[in-house]
Design a protein around this motif. Structure first.
Motif, PDB file in Angstrom:
ATOM      1  N   LYS A 298     -19.071  60.389  28.058  1.00  0.00           N
ATOM      2  CA  LYS A 298     -19.819  60.005  26.585  1.00  0.00           C
ATOM      3  C   LYS A 298     -19.478  58.431  26.365  1.00  0.00           C
ATOM      4  N   ALA A 299     -20.614  57.820  25.937  1.00  0.00           N
ATOM      5  CA  ALA A 299     -20.245  56.465  25.564  1.00  0.00           C
ATOM      6  C   ALA A 299     -20.885  55.849  24.468  1.00  0.00           C
ATOM      7  N   GLN A 300     -20.437  54.745  23.851  1.00  0.00           N
ATOM      8  CA  GLN A 300     -21.130  54.122  22.632  1.00  0.00           C
ATOM      9  C   GLN A 300     -20.705  52.584  22.639  1.00  0.00           C
ATOM     10  N   PHE A 301     -21.741  51.899  22.150  1.00  0.00           N
ATOM     11  CA  PHE A 301     -21.458  50.275  22.264  1.00  0.00           C
ATOM     12  C   PHE A 301     -21.185  50.106  20.529  1.00  0.00           C
ATOM     13  N   PHE A 302     -19.999  49.050  20.450  1.00  0.00           N
ATOM     14  CA  PHE A 302     -19.634  48.603  19.026  1.00  0.00           C
ATOM     15  C   PHE A 302     -19.900  47.156  18.927  1.00  0.00           C
ATOM     16  N   ASP A 303     -20.429  46.646  17.632  1.00  0.00           N
ATOM     17  CA  ASP A 303     -20.637  45.166  17.632  1.00  0.00           C
ATOM     18  C   ASP A 303     -19.356  44.354  17.880  1.00  0.00           C
ATOM     19  N   ALA A 304     -19.424  43.422  18.719  1.00  0.00           N
ATOM     20  CA  ALA A 304     -17.913  42.745  18.756  1.00  0.00           C
ATOM     21  C   ALA A 304     -17.794  41.516  18.393  1.00  0.00           C
ATOM     22  N   GLY A 305     -19.069  40.964  17.637  1.00  0.00           N
ATOM     23  CA  GLY A 305     -18.816  39.578  16.840  1.00  0.00           C
ATOM     24  C   GLY A 305     -18.619  38.464  17.640  1.00  0.00           C
ATOM     25  N   HIS A 306     -18.928  38.455  18.915  1.00  0.00           N
ATOM     26  CA  HIS A 306     -18.764  37.261  19.905  1.00  0.00           C
ATOM     27  C   HIS A 306     -20.031  36.525  19.956  1.00  0.00           C
ATOM     28  N   ILE A 307     -21.073  36.910  20.316  1.00  0.00           N
ATOM     29  CA  ILE A 307     -22.454  36.312  20.557  1.00  0.00           C
ATOM     30  C   ILE A 307     -23.302  37.355  20.201  1.00  0.00           C
ATOM     31  N   PRO A 308     -24.619  36.863  19.890  1.00  0.00           N
ATOM     32  CA  PRO A 308     -25.749  38.037  19.866  1.00  0.00           C
ATOM     33  C   PRO A 308     -25.766  38.885  20.816  1.00  0.00           C
TER      34      PRO A 308
ATOM     35  N   LEU B 265     -23.276  32.094  13.432  1.00  0.00           N
ATOM     36  CA  LEU B 265     -24.445  32.838  14.028  1.00  0.00           C
ATOM     37  C   LEU B 265     -24.410  34.398  13.860  1.00  0.00           C
ATOM     38  N   VAL B 266     -23.207  35.200  13.967  1.00  0.00           N
ATOM     39  CA  VAL B 266     -23.015  36.541  14.041  1.00  0.00           C
ATOM     40  C   VAL B 266     -21.773  36.841  13.227  1.00  0.00           C
ATOM     41  N   SER B 267     -21.972  38.213  12.482  1.00  0.00           N
ATOM     42  CA  SER B 267     -20.839  38.654  11.812  1.00  0.00           C
ATOM     43  C   SER B 267     -19.700  39.177  12.624  1.00  0.00           C
ATOM     44  N   GLY B 268     -18.468  39.069  12.147  1.00  0.00           N
ATOM     45  CA  GLY B 268     -17.431  39.483  13.009  1.00  0.00           C
ATOM     46  C   GLY B 268     -17.279  41.039  12.986  1.00  0.00           C
ATOM     47  N   ALA B 269     -16.826  41.607  14.234  1.00  0.00           N
ATOM     48  CA  ALA B 269     -16.455  42.700  14.551  1.00  0.00           C
ATOM     49  C   ALA B 269     -15.709  43.401  13.278  1.00  0.00           C
ATOM     50  N   ALA B 270     -16.040  44.881  12.988  1.00  0.00           N
ATOM     51  CA  ALA B 270     -15.302  45.441  11.767  1.00  0.00           C
ATOM     52  C   ALA B 270     -15.176  46.942  11.946  1.00  0.00           C
ATOM     53  N   ASP B 271     -15.771  47.512  12.974  1.00  0.00           N
ATOM     54  CA  ASP B 271     -15.820  48.947  13.024  1.00  0.00           C
ATOM     55  C   ASP B 271     -15.268  49.418  14.442  1.00  0.00           C
ATOM     56  N   PHE B 272     -14.159  50.274  14.606  1.00  0.00           N
ATOM     57  CA  PHE B 272     -13.462  50.622  15.656  1.00  0.00           C
ATOM     58  C   PHE B 272     -13.048  52.073  15.603  1.00  0.00           C
ATOM     59  N   PRO B 273     -13.221  52.754  16.852  1.00  0.00           N
ATOM     60  CA  PRO B 273     -12.927  54.010  16.832  1.00  0.00           C
ATOM     61  C   PRO B 273     -11.659  54.295  17.116  1.00  0.00           C
ATOM     62  N   ASP B 274     -11.120  55.604  17.061  1.00  0.00           N
ATOM     63  CA  ASP B 274      -9.818  56.065  17.460  1.00  0.00           C
ATOM     64  C   ASP B 274      -9.957  55.874  19.118  1.00  0.00           C
ATOM     65  N   ALA B 275      -8.945  55.682  19.764  1.00  0.00           N
ATOM     66  CA  ALA B 275      -8.911  55.769  21.259  1.00  0.00           C
ATOM     67  C   ALA B 275      -7.594  55.975  21.847  1.00  0.00           C
ATOM     68  N   ASP B 276      -7.274  56.732  22.848  1.00  0.00           N
ATOM     69  CA  ASP B 276      -6.138  56.906  23.692  1.00  0.00           C
ATOM     70  C   ASP B 276      -5.702  55.682  24.020  1.00  0.00           C
ATOM     71  N   THR B 277      -6.589  54.892  24.882  1.00  0.00           N
ATOM     72  CA  THR B 277      -6.395  53.796  25.586  1.00  0.00           C
ATOM     73  C   THR B 277      -7.139  52.567  25.008  1.00  0.00           C
ATOM     74  N   LEU B 278      -6.381  51.462  25.058  1.00  0.00           N
ATOM     75  CA  LEU B 278      -7.131  50.099  24.442  1.00  0.00           C
ATOM     76  C   LEU B 278      -6.841  49.308  25.726  1.00  0.00           C
ATOM     77  N   ILE B 279      -8.074  48.497  25.897  1.00  0.00           N
ATOM     78  CA  ILE B 279      -7.940  47.436  26.813  1.00  0.00           C
ATOM     79  C   ILE B 279      -8.553  46.330  26.153  1.00  0.00           C
ATOM     80  N   ILE B 280      -7.780  45.284  25.859  1.00  0.00           N
ATOM     81  CA  ILE B 280      -8.044  44.048  24.883  1.00  0.00           C
ATOM     82  C   ILE B 280      -8.047  42.910  25.530  1.00  0.00           C
ATOM     83  N   GLU B 281      -8.920  42.029  25.252  1.00  0.00           N
ATOM     84  CA  GLU B 281      -8.823  40.643  25.523  1.00  0.00           C
ATOM     85  C   GLU B 281      -7.619  39.719  25.076  1.00  0.00           C
ATOM     86  N   SER B 282      -7.108  38.772  25.708  1.00  0.00           N
ATOM     87  CA  SER B 282      -6.187  37.854  25.267  1.00  0.00           C
ATOM     88  C   SER B 282      -6.222  36.516  25.333  1.00  0.00           C
TER      89      SER B 282
END
Length: 412
Positions: A127-137, A165-182
């Motif tokens: 199961k998958a879903q996209f969430f707004d990331a606030g980076h570029i359109p 240009l775009v609004s910042g990311a504001a909506d995050f789901p719960d997740a067992d594992t997080l992979i985050i940019e640095s």
């Protein structure tokens, strides 16, 4: 859930994470003197693309011989297709082999499914879903959940603060594992208003002295934001390069933009430059916004040939400069390579942090929020200081955290 890190490990560029040998999260390249690609040998059944920038999507057509399903948002599809066509055009012009061909590109365009953020979909048991990331359109973070209900959230490039240009990311789901940019771990961004004021003040000072201002800007995101800023201050600019085509594609999806009316007005007030008319741009107190953002090819090199010795003029760099690019060389050593010639720059070079990524404070806040909501594993990637970020996560949250090395594999 098995994770194989195929790129963007302790580096910026060529993002690629393979989940259970079935789902690839991004598949990009790393620009520089020699283009780098993710580790090869992967045969994913599906590819989920966070956004259109080359370091996240630039190598996806190279996977089309195994015919995976491809998922991304509609703007990402349009912008990634534009960049892929340009990649083939550049390779043909330089008489070089590209990592893919026109057949691969056609398959990519045929196989891609386009979905807006917030729509749940299924692919190969996930199961998958996209969430707004606030980076570029069109940019998204990616949520995956397996049949065992174990879940993963991959941020891609993320920004929780609004830009023009775009609004910042504001909506995050719960997740067992997080992979985050640095990318900007350990670095704070100045408030946007301060950056904009310093940028405009420097630009006006240069014009008052009769100099020209060259603004190298990424075609997707940065060109549009800079033109909106200039327009807000009543400054007319010339705009040259692929940023014009990217703007036209963005305007097809106004609901992905923070202020589409202002973006349209900004481009309406700018003078768009076609390649054959480039020599008509007056190099006298002119402002030129042009690709490429890291000074690696593109129309910016034409203007630098004309102005690289001019001490009255300036290059105002507006984005991250990867090691090995002309932009990094200009900042570090005051030189660039132009058509095989190393040139010492007489023109002034300044850098302004118009980042569309989270800074240190925002990155830590994202991690803290996830860990407070039950995340058990965190992986730090897409940065030059991922190890320190992982150490901070372990020390501050007590949660298991790793900075993967290239090719490293984990089961969570």
């Amino acid at each position: 859930m098995n994770l194989k890190f195929k790129g963007a490990c302790r580096e910026v560029g060529r993002s690629a994470v393979l989940v259970d040998d079935r789902i690839m999260l991004d598949y990009g390249l790393k620009p520089g003197e020699n283009t780098l690609y993710p580790l090869n040998g992967s045969r994913p059944e599906a590819v989920l693309v966070s956004h259109a920038h080359l370091d996240h999507a630039g190598a996806v057509p190279n996977l089309m011989d195994i015919a995976p399903e491809v998922f991304m948002t509609p703007p990402t599809f349009e912008l990634a297709s534009m960049l892929a066509k340009d990649t083939l055009k550049i390779a043909d012009k330089k008489r070089q082999d590209a990592a893919f061909d026109t057949t691969d590109l056609s398959r990519f365009m045929e196989k891609t499914k386009r979905l807006d953020p917030g729509i749940e979909f299924h692919t190969h048991g996930y199961k998958a879903q996209f969430f707004d990331a606030g980076h570029i359109p069109g940019a998204t973070s990616i949520y995956l959940e397996g049949k065992d209900s174990k879940s993963l959230f991959y941020t891609g490039d993320i920004n929780t603060l609004d830009t023009r240009l775009v609004s910042g990311a504001a909506d995050f789901p719960d997740a067992d594992t997080l992979i985050i940019e640095s990318t900007y771990f350990g670095e704070e961004h100045l408030p946007r208003k301060e950056i904009e004021k310093a940028f405009i003040d420097s630009l006006r000072d240069t014009l008052d002295m009769g100099g020209n201002v060259i603004i190298p800007a990424f075609a997707i995101g940065r060109t549009q934001e800079i033109l909106m800023l200039l327009d807000a201050h009543g400054i007319r600019a010339y705009v040259d390069g692929m940023g014009v085509a990217a703007y036209k594609l963005m305007m097809k999806y106004p609901h992905y933009l923070r202020n589409p009316a202002h973006l349209k007005r900004a481009f309406g007030h700018a003078t768009m430059v076609a390649g054959i008319k480039r020599n008509r741009v007056p190099l006298e107190s002119s402002v030129i916004v042009t690709t490429a953002g890291m000074l690696n090819g593109g129309p910016v090199m034409y203007y630098l040939k004309k102005l690289f010795k001019d001490p009255k003029s300036k290059i105002l760099i507006t984005g991250y400069q990867v090691e090995g690019t002309n932009g990094r060389m200009a900042l570090d050593n005051g030189v660039i390579e132009n058509d095989g010639v190393i040139q010492q720059l007489g023109i002034k070079v300044e850098q302004y942090d118009f980042s569309a990524h989270c800074g240190d404070r925002e990155l830590k806040a994202i991690v803290s929020e996830f860990c407070n909501r039950g995340t058990e594993h965190v992986f730090t990637m897409h940065g030059e200081d991922t190890e320190c970020f992982a150490e901070w996560i372990r020390a501050e949250t007590g949660v298991d955290a790793h900075a993967p090395e290239l090719g490293e594999e984990f089961t969570v």
